[in-house]
Design a protein around this motif. Structure first.
Motif, mmCIF file in Angstrom:
data_model
loop_
_atom_site.group_PDB
_atom_site.id
_atom_site.type_symbol
_atom_site.label_atom_id
_atom_site.label_comp_id
_atom_site.label_asym_id
_atom_site.label_seq_id
_atom_site.Cartn_x
_atom_site.Cartn_y
_atom_site.Cartn_z
ATOM 1 N N ARG A 296 0.843 -1.205 0.000
ATOM 2 C CA ARG A 296 0.000 0.000 0.000
ATOM 3 C C ARG A 296 0.876 1.252 0.000
ATOM 4 N N TRP A 297 2.020 1.198 0.736
ATOM 5 C CA TRP A 297 2.940 2.340 0.742
ATOM 6 C C TRP A 297 3.422 2.622 -0.685
ATOM 7 N N ARG B 132 2.691 5.926 -3.165
ATOM 8 C CA ARG B 132 3.757 6.672 -3.859
ATOM 9 C C ARG B 132 3.396 6.856 -5.333
ATOM 10 N N VAL B 133 2.896 5.801 -5.953
ATOM 11 C CA VAL B 133 2.500 5.884 -7.358
ATOM 12 C C VAL B 133 1.397 6.927 -7.520
ATOM 13 N N MET C 41 -0.742 6.699 -14.033
ATOM 14 C CA MET C 41 0.429 7.558 -13.829
ATOM 15 C C MET C 41 1.147 7.836 -15.150
ATOM 16 N N PRO C 42 1.414 9.113 -15.487
ATOM 17 C CA PRO C 42 2.187 9.411 -16.692
ATOM 18 C C PRO C 42 3.611 8.880 -16.560
ATOM 19 N N ASP D 180 9.425 10.394 -10.117
ATOM 20 C CA ASP D 180 10.185 9.239 -9.642
ATOM 21 C C ASP D 180 11.053 8.756 -10.793
ATOM 22 N N ILE D 181 12.266 8.339 -10.479
ATOM 23 C CA ILE D 181 13.164 7.776 -11.482
ATOM 24 C C ILE D 181 13.515 6.363 -11.054
ATOM 25 N N GLY D 182 13.484 5.428 -11.977
ATOM 26 C CA GLY D 182 13.789 4.045 -11.658
ATOM 27 C C GLY D 182 14.608 3.396 -12.757
ATOM 28 N N GLY D 183 15.427 2.475 -12.338
ATOM 29 C CA GLY D 183 16.325 1.797 -13.254
ATOM 30 C C GLY D 183 17.741 2.244 -12.976
#
Length: 194
Positions: free
Chosen positions: A41-42, A46-47, A90-91, A129-132
């Motif tokens: 859920r956290w 965030r999303v 989410m974009p 947010d940045i991921g990878g």
């Protein structure tokens, strides 16, 4: 100006994926070690709060292989259904020079990632947010990341893809939050001191 946040699950020894891009360690191993619904859920919250998500190719392929239809799968729990809907809405921007197209609420950038992230940060809007590992590493080296959110799972994997990249200069951080989830998962959030 938008805030850029690098948030990922990590092992105690600092990896976001074990050798072979194995992410199996992040789901726990049995009812006493799984972080469960509270943790999930956290991430879902965030999303929901993210204005724009930036993905490298590998993370995009991992996420887009399951989340577009995860809520339609037999046995999907309420938190999975919620996360899937939020993730689709989410974009997203995917940075890659090896894929030709993306789908859903997503656009593809094939050019200079640092230049595009710098441009996006200068815009008005909610947090990004940045991921990878590769994409986040480029943003780290360019000094673009404003916050590091490390979700540490109680496991050592001995190698793989590191959370942090090699840097040319130190980055001073300020601790802004800690939280413990079931199964011994520890959240730490740090802001970059500028």
């Amino acid at each position: 100006m938008r805030k850029l946040i690098f948030a990922m699950n990590a092992t105690v020894d600092g990896y976001i994926a074990a050798p072979g891009d194995d992410l199996g360690w992040s789901g726990g191993d049995g009812p006493d070690s799984s972080p469960g619904d509270e943790f999930f859920r956290w991430w879902s919250d965030r999303v929901e709060a993210t204005g724009l998500a930036l993905y490298g190719r590998k993370l995009w392929e991992e996420m887009s292989s399951s989340w577009p239809t995860a809520d339609e799968q037999p046995g999907a729990t309420p938190v999975v259904i919620e996360f899937a809907g939020r993730w689709r809405k989410m974009p997203k921007v995917v940075f890659s020079s090896t894929i030709d197209e993306v789908d859903g609420n997503t656009r593809l950038v094939t050019g200079d990632a640092v230049a595009e992230i710098t441009r996006l940060k200068a815009e008005d809007g909610g947090p990004m947010d940045i991921g990878g590992a590769t994409l986040a590493g480029a943003a780290m080296r360019a000094g673009l990341i404003d916050e590091y959110t490390i979700v540490t799972h109680p496991v050592l994997v001995g190698g793989g893809t590191p959370f942090f990249t090699t840097l040319d200069n130190w980055v001073n951080l300020r601790l802004v939050e800690t939280r413990t989830f079931p199964g011994g998962v520890l959240l730490t959030r740090y802001e970059t001191r500028r």
